[in-house]
Write a protein that holds these residues in place. Structure first.
Motif, PDB file in Angstrom:
ATOM      1  N   LEU A 255       0.849  -1.187   0.000  1.00 27.83           N
ATOM      2  CA  LEU A 255       0.000   0.000   0.000  1.00 27.83           C
ATOM      3  C   LEU A 255       0.883   1.234   0.000  1.00 27.83           C
ATOM      4  O   LEU A 255       1.965   1.226   0.593  1.00 27.83           O
ATOM      5  CB  LEU A 255      -0.871   0.056   1.258  1.00 27.83           C
ATOM      6  CG  LEU A 255      -1.969  -0.972   1.426  1.00 27.83           C
ATOM      7  CD1 LEU A 255      -2.598  -0.825   2.805  1.00 27.83           C
ATOM      8  CD2 LEU A 255      -3.017  -0.810   0.339  1.00 27.83           C
TER       9      LEU A 255
ATOM     10  N   HIS B 171       2.114  -3.912   6.998  1.00 25.19           N
ATOM     11  CA  HIS B 171       1.965  -2.457   7.046  1.00 25.19           C
ATOM     12  C   HIS B 171       1.705  -2.026   8.483  1.00 25.19           C
ATOM     13  O   HIS B 171       1.033  -2.733   9.231  1.00 25.19           O
ATOM     14  CB  HIS B 171       0.796  -2.007   6.165  1.00 25.19           C
ATOM     15  CG  HIS B 171       0.922  -2.446   4.747  1.00 25.19           C
ATOM     16  ND1 HIS B 171       1.713  -1.779   3.835  1.00 25.19           N
ATOM     17  CD2 HIS B 171       0.373  -3.480   4.078  1.00 25.19           C
ATOM     18  CE1 HIS B 171       1.637  -2.388   2.663  1.00 25.19           C
ATOM     19  NE2 HIS B 171       0.830  -3.429   2.788  1.00 25.19           N
TER      20      HIS B 171
ATOM     21  N   GLU C 155     -11.115   3.986   6.107  1.00 23.66           N
ATOM     22  CA  GLU C 155      -9.913   3.586   5.371  1.00 23.66           C
ATOM     23  C   GLU C 155      -9.139   2.515   6.136  1.00 23.66           C
ATOM     24  O   GLU C 155      -8.801   1.461   5.576  1.00 23.66           O
ATOM     25  CB  GLU C 155      -9.016   4.798   5.113  1.00 23.66           C
ATOM     26  CG  GLU C 155      -7.780   4.451   4.309  1.00 23.66           C
ATOM     27  CD  GLU C 155      -6.921   5.660   3.992  1.00 23.66           C
ATOM     28  OE1 GLU C 155      -6.520   5.792   2.818  1.00 23.66           O
ATOM     29  OE2 GLU C 155      -6.652   6.477   4.915  1.00 23.66           O
TER      30      GLU C 155
ATOM     31  N   TRP D  89      -8.629  -1.592   5.199  1.00 23.07           N
ATOM     32  CA  TRP D  89      -7.373  -2.352   5.147  1.00 23.07           C
ATOM     33  C   TRP D  89      -7.430  -3.565   6.067  1.00 23.07           C
ATOM     34  O   TRP D  89      -6.981  -4.655   5.706  1.00 23.07           O
ATOM     35  CB  TRP D  89      -6.197  -1.461   5.537  1.00 23.07           C
ATOM     36  CG  TRP D  89      -5.900  -0.350   4.590  1.00 23.07           C
ATOM     37  CD1 TRP D  89      -6.173  -0.285   3.248  1.00 23.07           C
ATOM     38  CD2 TRP D  89      -5.265   0.884   4.913  1.00 23.07           C
ATOM     39  NE1 TRP D  89      -5.731   0.900   2.726  1.00 23.07           N
ATOM     40  CE2 TRP D  89      -5.172   1.646   3.731  1.00 23.07           C
ATOM     41  CE3 TRP D  89      -4.765   1.433   6.089  1.00 23.07           C
ATOM     42  CZ2 TRP D  89      -4.593   2.906   3.675  1.00 23.07           C
ATOM     43  CZ3 TRP D  89      -4.191   2.696   6.057  1.00 23.07           C
ATOM     44  CH2 TRP D  89      -4.110   3.419   4.862  1.00 23.07           C
TER      45      TRP D  89
ATOM     46  N   ALA E  73       0.419   1.301  10.871  1.00 27.89           N
ATOM     47  CA  ALA E  73      -0.212   2.620  10.928  1.00 27.89           C
ATOM     48  C   ALA E  73      -0.263   3.078  12.380  1.00 27.89           C
ATOM     49  O   ALA E  73      -0.509   2.275  13.282  1.00 27.89           O
ATOM     50  CB  ALA E  73      -1.628   2.557  10.354  1.00 27.89           C
TER      51      ALA E  73
ATOM     52  N   SER F  44       0.410   5.029   1.281  1.00 30.52           N
ATOM     53  CA  SER F  44      -0.448   5.982   1.974  1.00 30.52           C
ATOM     54  C   SER F  44       0.395   6.759   2.973  1.00 30.52           C
ATOM     55  O   SER F  44       1.245   6.168   3.663  1.00 30.52           O
ATOM     56  CB  SER F  44      -1.572   5.257   2.713  1.00 30.52           C
ATOM     57  OG  SER F  44      -2.277   6.166   3.540  1.00 30.52           O
ATOM     58  N   PRO F  45       0.150   8.051   3.097  1.00 29.14           N
ATOM     59  CA  PRO F  45       0.882   8.824   4.105  1.00 29.14           C
ATOM     60  C   PRO F  45       0.519   8.418   5.534  1.00 29.14           C
ATOM     61  O   PRO F  45       1.239   8.751   6.469  1.00 29.14           O
ATOM     62  CB  PRO F  45       0.470  10.273   3.822  1.00 29.14           C
ATOM     63  CG  PRO F  45      -0.791  10.179   3.035  1.00 29.14           C
ATOM     64  CD  PRO F  45      -0.740   8.877   2.290  1.00 29.14           C
ATOM     65  N   ARG F  46      -0.556   7.654   5.694  1.00 23.67           N
ATOM     66  CA  ARG F  46      -0.949   7.189   7.027  1.00 23.67           C
ATOM     67  C   ARG F  46      -0.059   6.061   7.530  1.00 23.67           C
ATOM     68  O   ARG F  46      -0.030   5.778   8.725  1.00 23.67           O
ATOM     69  CB  ARG F  46      -2.395   6.698   7.013  1.00 23.67           C
ATOM     70  CG  ARG F  46      -3.389   7.803   6.755  1.00 23.67           C
ATOM     71  CD  ARG F  46      -4.780   7.312   6.862  1.00 23.67           C
ATOM     72  NE  ARG F  46      -5.094   6.900   8.223  1.00 23.67           N
ATOM     73  CZ  ARG F  46      -6.267   6.422   8.594  1.00 23.67           C
ATOM     74  NH1 ARG F  46      -7.235   6.280   7.712  1.00 23.67           N
ATOM     75  NH2 ARG F  46      -6.483   6.082   9.842  1.00 23.67           N
TER      76      ARG F  46
END
Length: 126
Positions: free
Chosen positions: A79, A97, A110, A114, A99, A81-83
């Motif tokens: 992925l 990932h 969002e 995921w 977060a 994403s800035p998150r």
């Protein structure tokens, strides 16, 4: 959902416990056959296999110290994403990932999308 092991895991981190509670309630409401296992360094959400993980951050975030939550999940693709604070491919076509969750509002559509995708990916493994 919240038991003695969970309280011990979040000892001294009341805000992270609040975030975890919101996350666990949302995951269990949307994916009701999820099992939860509290371990020394993380809490695992699993169906056949672990698909999402809650853990303490290793670094302080400005304004939060270490009292926030890291939510990790595995997918079969990367992925962007800035998150996301980190991503890695420990095995071919298996991406992990990470977060950061600072406020309950970070547990949004969002992130849950995921996590739902990770749930489906985990369920498809042998």
């Amino acid at each position: 959902m919240i038991n003695g092991d969970t309280l011990f895991f979040f000892d001294g981190k009341p805000h992270a416990l609040e975030l975890y509670t919101a996350l666990a309630e949302r995951i269990c409401a949307e994916l009701p056959d999820t099992g939860i296992k509290v371990q020394k360094s993380m809490i695992t959400f699993a169906n056949k296999h672990g698909f999402a993980f809650a853990s303490h951050p290793k670094r302080k975030a400005e304004g939060y110290g270490k009292d926030y939550l890291i939510v990790s999940f595995g997918l079969d693709h990367s992925l962007a994403s800035p998150r996301l604070i980190a991503s890695a491919e420990p095995y071919p076509n298996r991406w992990t990932h990470h977060a950061a969750v600072f406020v309950p509002e970070d547990i949004d559509a969002e992130l849950m999308g995921w996590i739902r995708e990770a749930y489906d990916f985990s369920a498809s493994k042998r």
